[in-house]
Design an enzyme around this catalytic site. Structure first.
Site, short mmCIF file in Angstrom:
data_model
loop_
_atom_site.label_atom_id
_atom_site.label_comp_id
_atom_site.label_asym_id
_atom_site.label_seq_id
_atom_site.Cartn_x
_atom_site.Cartn_y
_atom_site.Cartn_z
N SER A 210 39.45 44.00 38.57
CA SER A 210 38.24 44.89 38.57
C SER A 210 38.26 45.93 37.88
CB SER A 210 37.81 44.98 40.23
OG SER A 210 37.65 43.54 40.75
N HIS A 265 38.18 50.76 40.75
CA HIS A 265 37.07 50.69 40.01
C HIS A 265 36.70 52.06 39.08
CE1 HIS A 265 35.38 47.30 42.74
NE2 HIS A 265 36.50 46.87 41.98
#
Length: 292
Positions: A210, A265
């Protein structure tokens, strides 16, 4: 429809219109009293479209880039649809992730500890001081691979499928248009920053691509403003940022989705923006002949 620009009819906007359509920007171009008028379905894209149009009208290299993107053999019916031969590096990353997901039984096997930022079975990591000490000892022991390998550690098939789809869609475009060296740089820098930030905040029990995906998205969004060549819906960046912000709230746990690697992230996205600002956009997307 929202009227945003009036342009002389002597200017051919066909290529720009095609590119806008590929970006998912609803629009029309009409003629009025000897002028072309650009209309948008939504006013939210006005500033971005006007900035891109300004580049298109005043920079021949941008016009060439847009035209080559429109004519690229990896666009089918105006949509980015690459084959494995167009992005072998991205494909290799995905295959490694799939194999390691199987080998580690989605993080449940003891082998998963070998991929974590530090080995949680050997070091304490509950406090920030313990995490720093564990990292120092791990690097001193030469286990440098741990800075990157958390990318390949996934804990559910849904997790790896979502990351894989996004990495293929965005990463394949970077590999095709900007080259494999640029993709390797993106992968390494976003991995280091996203994994490092996540580890320092929460410890070694995390994994996934991610952070890299967020990094590539940030790079594509910012670099695209300099030279249009990538294809992705403008709303994708908005959705990704909103989802990242939601991850810092208890909502995902209330919904039964568990706690996300929010710092990964954020670190990845910031790293991608940094690289998008520092690395020059390629002046000319490469034709298919360069990839035979």
């Amino acid at each position: 429809m929202y009227r945003v620009k009036q342009i002389d009819t002597s200017i051919n906007l066909a290529g720009f219109s095609h590119w806008l359509r590929d970006q998912g920007v609803g629009h029309r171009i009409t003629e009025e009293s000897g002028f072309q008028v650009l209309w948008l379905d939504s006013p939210e894209y006005t500033d971005a479209v006007l900035a891109a149009l300004e580049q298109y009208l005043n920079d021949p290299q941008v016009q060439q880039a847009v035209d080559e993107v429109n004519e690229s053999p990896v666009y089918v019916s105006g949509r980015w649809q690459p084959a494995p031969r167009h992005a072998p590096l991205v494909l290799g990353i995905l295959l490694v992730a799939l194999v390691l997901a199987w080998v580690t039984a989605l993080g449940r096997s003891p082998l998963a500890a070998a991929l974590m930022f530090v080995d949680p079975q050997v070091f304490g990591w509950q406090t920030f001081a313990e995490r720093l000490d564990a990292l120092e000892q791990t690097l001193a022991a030469g286990q440098l691979w741990r800075l990157i390998t958390p990318d390949f550690l996934h804990f559910s098939w849904t997790h790896i499928i979502f990351n894989g789809v996004m990495l293929w869609f965005l990463g394949s475009q970077v590999e095709w248009f900007d080259g494999r060296a640029r993709l390797v740089t993106l992968f390494l820098v976003t991995s280091l920053l996203s994994n490092g930030l996540q580890y320092l905040v929460s410890g070694p029990l995390f994994g996934g691509l991610s952070g890299v995906v967020y990094g590539i998205l940030g790079y594509c969004w910012l670099s695209q403003r300099r030279l249009p060549r990538f294809q992705f819906p403008p709303a994708l960046v908005t959705f990704a940022v909103v989802w990242m912000v939601i991850g810092f709230t208890p909502l995902t746990e209330w919904l039964g989705l568990g706690r996300m690697a929010n710092e990964a992230h954020l670190g990845g996205f910031l790293a991608g923006l940094l690289l998008g600002a520092l690395l020059p956009a390629k002046k000319r997307p490469r034709r298919a002949a360069g990839h035979k």
